[in-house]
Design a protein around this motif. Structure first.
Motif, PDB file in Angstrom:
ATOM      1  N   ALA A 202       5.453  13.022  45.615  1.00  0.00           N
ATOM      2  CA  ALA A 202       5.403  11.872  44.699  1.00  0.00           C
ATOM      3  C   ALA A 202       4.055  11.745  44.001  1.00  0.00           C
ATOM      4  O   ALA A 202       3.998  11.337  42.833  1.00  0.00           O
ATOM      5  N   ARG A 203       2.966  12.079  44.705  1.00  0.00           N
ATOM      6  CA  ARG A 203       1.641  11.916  44.100  1.00  0.00           C
ATOM      7  C   ARG A 203       1.492  12.721  42.818  1.00  0.00           C
ATOM      8  O   ARG A 203       0.716  12.362  41.930  1.00  0.00           O
ATOM      9  N   ALA A 204       2.237  13.816  42.681  1.00  0.00           N
ATOM     10  CA  ALA A 204       2.094  14.700  41.520  1.00  0.00           C
ATOM     11  C   ALA A 204       2.481  14.018  40.212  1.00  0.00           C
ATOM     12  O   ALA A 204       2.107  14.491  39.136  1.00  0.00           O
ATOM     13  N   ALA A 205       3.209  12.907  40.289  1.00  0.00           N
ATOM     14  CA  ALA A 205       3.622  12.191  39.083  1.00  0.00           C
ATOM     15  C   ALA A 205       2.813  10.920  38.875  1.00  0.00           C
ATOM     16  O   ALA A 205       3.212  10.040  38.107  1.00  0.00           O
ATOM     17  N   CYS A 206       1.663  10.819  39.524  1.00  0.00           N
ATOM     18  CA  CYS A 206       0.799   9.638  39.393  1.00  0.00           C
ATOM     19  C   CYS A 206      -0.444   9.972  38.582  1.00  0.00           C
ATOM     20  O   CYS A 206      -0.918  11.114  38.598  1.00  0.00           O
ATOM     21  N   GLY A 207      -0.996   8.957  37.893  1.00  0.00           N
ATOM     22  CA  GLY A 207      -2.184   9.162  37.088  1.00  0.00           C
ATOM     23  C   GLY A 207      -1.861   9.900  35.800  1.00  0.00           C
ATOM     24  O   GLY A 207      -0.698  10.225  35.509  1.00  0.00           O
ATOM     25  N   SER A 218       7.904   6.904  36.478  1.00  0.00           N
ATOM     26  CA  SER A 218       9.244   7.041  37.070  1.00  0.00           C
ATOM     27  C   SER A 218      10.092   8.018  36.271  1.00  0.00           C
ATOM     28  O   SER A 218      11.228   8.308  36.638  1.00  0.00           O
ATOM     29  N   ASP A 219       9.529   8.533  35.189  1.00  0.00           N
ATOM     30  CA  ASP A 219      10.244   9.479  34.332  1.00  0.00           C
ATOM     31  C   ASP A 219      10.043  10.884  34.894  1.00  0.00           C
ATOM     32  O   ASP A 219       9.213  11.662  34.416  1.00  0.00           O
ATOM     33  N   THR A 220      10.802  11.196  35.938  1.00  0.00           N
ATOM     34  CA  THR A 220      10.635  12.468  36.643  1.00  0.00           C
ATOM     35  C   THR A 220      11.984  13.137  36.882  1.00  0.00           C
ATOM     36  O   THR A 220      13.039  12.493  36.814  1.00  0.00           O
ATOM     37  N   GLU A 221      11.926  14.411  37.193  1.00  0.00           N
ATOM     38  CA  GLU A 221      13.097  15.186  37.583  1.00  0.00           C
ATOM     39  C   GLU A 221      12.634  16.315  38.498  1.00  0.00           C
ATOM     40  O   GLU A 221      11.628  16.970  38.226  1.00  0.00           O
ATOM     41  N   GLU A 222      13.374  16.509  39.591  1.00  0.00           N
ATOM     42  CA  GLU A 222      13.048  17.571  40.527  1.00  0.00           C
ATOM     43  C   GLU A 222      14.243  18.506  40.685  1.00  0.00           C
ATOM     44  O   GLU A 222      15.376  18.064  40.859  1.00  0.00           O
ATOM     45  N   VAL A 223      13.984  19.792  40.615  1.00  0.00           N
ATOM     46  CA  VAL A 223      15.023  20.812  40.708  1.00  0.00           C
ATOM     47  C   VAL A 223      14.639  21.798  41.809  1.00  0.00           C
ATOM     48  O   VAL A 223      13.500  22.283  41.856  1.00  0.00           O
ATOM     49  N   VAL A 224      15.580  22.101  42.688  1.00  0.00           N
ATOM     50  CA  VAL A 224      15.349  23.044  43.773  1.00  0.00           C
ATOM     51  C   VAL A 224      16.012  24.376  43.418  1.00  0.00           C
ATOM     52  O   VAL A 224      17.198  24.417  43.072  1.00  0.00           O
ATOM     53  N   VAL A 225      15.219  25.451  43.511  1.00  0.00           N
ATOM     54  CA  VAL A 225      15.688  26.792  43.173  1.00  0.00           C
ATOM     55  C   VAL A 225      15.569  27.673  44.416  1.00  0.00           C
ATOM     56  O   VAL A 225      14.500  27.768  45.008  1.00  0.00           O
ATOM     57  N   GLY A 251       9.140  17.916  37.169  1.00  0.00           N
ATOM     58  CA  GLY A 251       8.702  17.619  35.812  1.00  0.00           C
ATOM     59  C   GLY A 251       8.471  16.141  35.617  1.00  0.00           C
ATOM     60  O   GLY A 251       9.103  15.306  36.275  1.00  0.00           O
ATOM     61  N   ARG A 252       7.545  15.814  34.721  1.00  0.00           N
ATOM     62  CA  ARG A 252       7.302  14.419  34.357  1.00  0.00           C
ATOM     63  C   ARG A 252       7.335  14.284  32.832  1.00  0.00           C
ATOM     64  O   ARG A 252       6.972  15.206  32.118  1.00  0.00           O
ATOM     65  N   GLU A 253       7.828  13.128  32.355  1.00  0.00           N
ATOM     66  CA  GLU A 253       7.983  12.867  30.921  1.00  0.00           C
ATOM     67  C   GLU A 253       8.759  14.014  30.243  1.00  0.00           C
ATOM     68  O   GLU A 253       9.868  14.316  30.656  1.00  0.00           O
ATOM     69  N   ASN A 254       8.160  14.663  29.253  1.00  0.00           N
ATOM     70  CA  ASN A 254       8.873  15.732  28.535  1.00  0.00           C
ATOM     71  C   ASN A 254       9.289  16.870  29.465  1.00  0.00           C
ATOM     72  O   ASN A 254      10.328  17.509  29.268  1.00  0.00           O
ATOM     73  N   GLY A 255       8.454  17.136  30.466  1.00  0.00           N
ATOM     74  CA  GLY A 255       8.809  18.160  31.442  1.00  0.00           C
ATOM     75  C   GLY A 255      10.062  17.795  32.213  1.00  0.00           C
ATOM     76  O   GLY A 255      10.888  18.664  32.531  1.00  0.00           O
ATOM     77  N   ALA A 256      10.223  16.509  32.521  1.00  0.00           N
ATOM     78  CA  ALA A 256      11.432  16.056  33.204  1.00  0.00           C
ATOM     79  C   ALA A 256      12.659  16.280  32.336  1.00  0.00           C
ATOM     80  O   ALA A 256      13.721  16.690  32.823  1.00  0.00           O
ATOM     81  N   GLU A 257      12.546  16.007  31.049  1.00  0.00           N
ATOM     82  CA  GLU A 257      13.679  16.202  30.143  1.00  0.00           C
ATOM     83  C   GLU A 257      14.106  17.668  30.108  1.00  0.00           C
ATOM     84  O   GLU A 257      15.305  17.971  30.056  1.00  0.00           O
ATOM     85  N   ARG A 258      13.148  18.589  30.134  1.00  0.00           N
ATOM     86  CA  ARG A 258      13.498  20.010  30.136  1.00  0.00           C
ATOM     87  C   ARG A 258      14.272  20.375  31.411  1.00  0.00           C
ATOM     88  O   ARG A 258      15.249  21.117  31.376  1.00  0.00           O
TER      89      ARG A 258
END
Length: 397
Positions: A202-207, A218-225, A251-258
């Motif tokens: 979670a810390r990776a999407a802070c600051g 809160s604009d995040t997405e996590e994908v497991v490969v 990913g966060r923001e635009n990265g989350a959308e991808r």
């Protein structure tokens, strides 16, 4: 400013601006192992006495440096325990590290380092954005990508390490902005591997890239490969150990959308690499901001704040390494400013040097001759602190 060095064979006035290196064989030093010596000293300065420690290493076939580190990246451990587990004969603490509970209550601090980590030629992690650093902010022109290390050519040097990575999918190719980092760039995508550990991501999407204390998004997405195939996705960062062969993309923001465009069953190719530019690749590297370059202290170094300090420097030939620490915050030792630390490294003969974590993290351990390493300095917390990593000295048995 001038100071007097006491505790060695000679007592001479030296200057933090223009100095000559003292003799390496001065009294007060002792042999730890072939090519490795350890000594203590006292500097008399305008602000009081400073007690310090010097490990001098001559890199050769039997003597090398490598990263001291816990079993996983998102964890801290005492330098003495890391050195004992890895059979180092000496070492000091390394990079600054994440203590995010001060900025983001309720978000688990990861304990992972600010800058890159490379051990035995393998890149464990890359650097967080400059604005997400802990400790003193680097001087102008420096960054969290700065490191001290040893190249595959066997020569120690300072330099910078940059992440080059990508995520290739049937829906496009995306650039990676993070590798096992406690903070990924705004609009970026980071990858976490088995090396990360079980701590929440979670810390990776802070600051933000310029503010460590900015709110978490809160604009995040996590994908497991796993084995190159998407197996699951989630709208928020997860936790738990990552199996070998599995990668977690966050990913966060635009990265989350991808990442939201990916679906279970999609094939994904993830590539990561830590690039040291035109110089030989690093076999070992630890993060730290430069304070001495080509024998000259960098401009803009803190010349006010006194504290315990740790630093690593190298001579002009890359074969001699100086690991230096000073105690502070006590009546016996006042500590040093970063500017004074740069001058001290130069007084020993260092041409290039980086500042490592200081304060309560400053730790010097020495063993040798088959003995377990012990702490030789006086940690300002009153006890040895658990830290993210360290610089270890190793010799062939």
């Amino acid at each position: 400013m001038t100071f007097l060095r006491r505790g060695f064979a000679t007592v001479a006035a030296v200057s933090l601006i223009s100095v000559a290196a003292p003799a390496a064989s001065a009294a007060g030093t002792s042999a730890v192992a072939p090519g490795v010596t350890f000594g203590t000293f006292t500097e008399t300065t305008a602000h009081g006495d400073v007690v310090g420690y010097l490990i001098e290493i001559h890199l050769e076939a039997r003597t090398r440096l490598d990263l001291l580190h816990p079993a996983v990246i998102a964890e801290t451990e005492r330098v003495s325990d890391m050195a004992a587990a890895q059979h180092a004969v000496a070492g000091v603490n390394g990079d600054f590290f994440d203590i995010s509970e001060r900025d983001h209550p309720g978000v688990a601090a990861t304990g992972s380092s600010v800058g890159p980590e490379i051990t035995a030629g393998r890149g464990l992690k890359a650097a967080v954005p400059d604005g997400q650093t802990f400790g003193p902010f680097p001087p102008a022109g420096e960054s969290t990508r700065d490191v001290f290390g040893v190249g595959v050519d066997g020569r120690a040097r300072t330099g910078a390490v940059t992440l080059h990575g990508s995520v290739r999918t049937g829906r496009g190719t995306f650039e990676l902005g993070g590798l096992n980092q406690y903070a990924i760039p705004v609009n970026g995508i980071g990858v976490f591997t088995h090396d990360w550990g079980a701590v929440s991501r979670a810390r990776a999407a802070c600051g933000t890239d310029t503010s460590r204390a900015a709110p978490c998004t809160s604009d995040t997405e996590e994908v497991v490969v796993h084995d190159g195939v998407v197996v699951s996705e989630a709208p928020s960062p997860g936790a738990g150990a990552i199996p070998a062969g599995t990668f977690v993309l966050l990913g966060r923001e635009n990265g989350a959308e991808r990442l939201k465009a990916l679906q279970p069953g999609d094939h994904v190719e993830i590539r990561t690499g830590l690039d040291s530019g035109q110089a030989p690749p690093f076999a070992f590297a630890v993060g730290g901001f430069r304070i001495l370059a080509d024998g000259v202290p960098l401009s803009g170094l803190d010349s006010v704040t006194l504290a315990p300090r740790t630093a690593a420097g190298t001579g002009a030939d890359g074969r001699t390494v100086y690991l230096v620490a000073v105690d502070g915050r006590s009546t016996a030792s006042t500590g040093m400013t970063v500017a004074e630390l740069a001058g001290l490294l130069r007084s020993y003969g260092a041409r290039d040097a980086v500042n490592l974590d200081g304060g309560g993290s400053t730790t010097v351990v020495v063993g040798g001759r088959g003995q377990r390493v012990t702490v030789r300095n006086v940690p300002s917390d009153g006890t040895e602190r658990a830290v993210a990593n360290g610089v270890g000295v190793f010799t062939a048995r």
